[in-house]
Design an enzyme around this catalytic site. Structure first.
Site, short mmCIF file in Angstrom:
data_model
loop_
_atom_site.label_atom_id
_atom_site.label_comp_id
_atom_site.label_asym_id
_atom_site.label_seq_id
_atom_site.Cartn_x
_atom_site.Cartn_y
_atom_site.Cartn_z
N ASN A 1 3.00 2.03 -3.74
CA ASN A 1 1.99 1.98 -2.68
C ASN A 1 1.10 3.21 -2.77
OD1 ASN A 1 4.37 3.40 -1.75
ND2 ASN A 1 3.65 3.23 0.37
N CYS B 1 -0.56 -1.93 -1.49
CA CYS B 1 0.89 -2.07 -1.47
C CYS B 1 1.42 -1.95 -2.90
CB CYS B 1 1.30 -3.42 -0.89
SG CYS B 1 0.90 -3.62 0.86
N GLU C 1 3.38 -3.98 -4.47
CA GLU C 1 3.30 -5.28 -5.15
C GLU C 1 1.90 -5.52 -5.69
OE1 GLU C 1 6.29 -5.60 -1.72
OE2 GLU C 1 4.36 -4.65 -2.08
N CYS D 1 1.23 -9.52 0.74
CA CYS D 1 1.79 -9.45 -0.62
C CYS D 1 2.54 -10.73 -0.98
CB CYS D 1 2.69 -8.24 -0.78
SG CYS D 1 1.72 -6.71 -0.92
#
Length: 129
Positions: free
Chosen positions: A41, A52, A54, A88
């Site tokens: 992140n 984020c 992801e 996400c």
């Protein structure tokens, strides 16, 4: 392979830029090609302009030439099992499938595995309409 995925997510978490939330997160994607892409992140003072973990991992995957997620591992420094946020989950569904494995990790390793369908049962899908 799962050990490598966990290690990549954990290493990415340690590089997190999270001065505002103090909540480091790491993610690592196993692409269909077998390559592993990680991300952390990255926060910004102008919320919600950060990324984020992801999202960062997906970006690295795309830059690496892959477009399909086989599995992903997610780890947060301050939470035993951190699941991907709603945004996400939708991003993961763009590059994964209902059967994509999502490994929820703690500091010791993979603690639980769920599918993307379990996390996002009614994902937005243009082809479904």
């Amino acid at each position: 392979m799962l050990d490598k995925l966990f290690e990549a997510a954990s290493a990415a978490m340690k590089k997190s830029y999270s001065p505002y939330s103090q909540f480091p997160v790491g993610a690592a994607i196993l692409a269909e090609s077998g390559a592993i892409y990680s991300g952390c992140n990255i926060e910004n003072a102008a919320y919600p302009q950060g990324w984020c973990a992801e999202t960062s991992a997906i970006s690295h995957m795309i830059l690496g030439g892959d477009h399909s997620i086989r599995e992903i591992a997610v780890i947060a420094q301050k939470k035993d099992l951190a699941t991907p946020c709603g945004g996400c989950r939708q991003k993961l569904s763009e590059f994964g499938s209902a059967d994509t494995k999502v490994h929820l990790c703690n500091q010791a390793g993979i603690a639980e595995t769920v599918t993307l369908a379990e996390l996002l049962p009614l994902a937005f899908d243009l082809e479904a309409s």
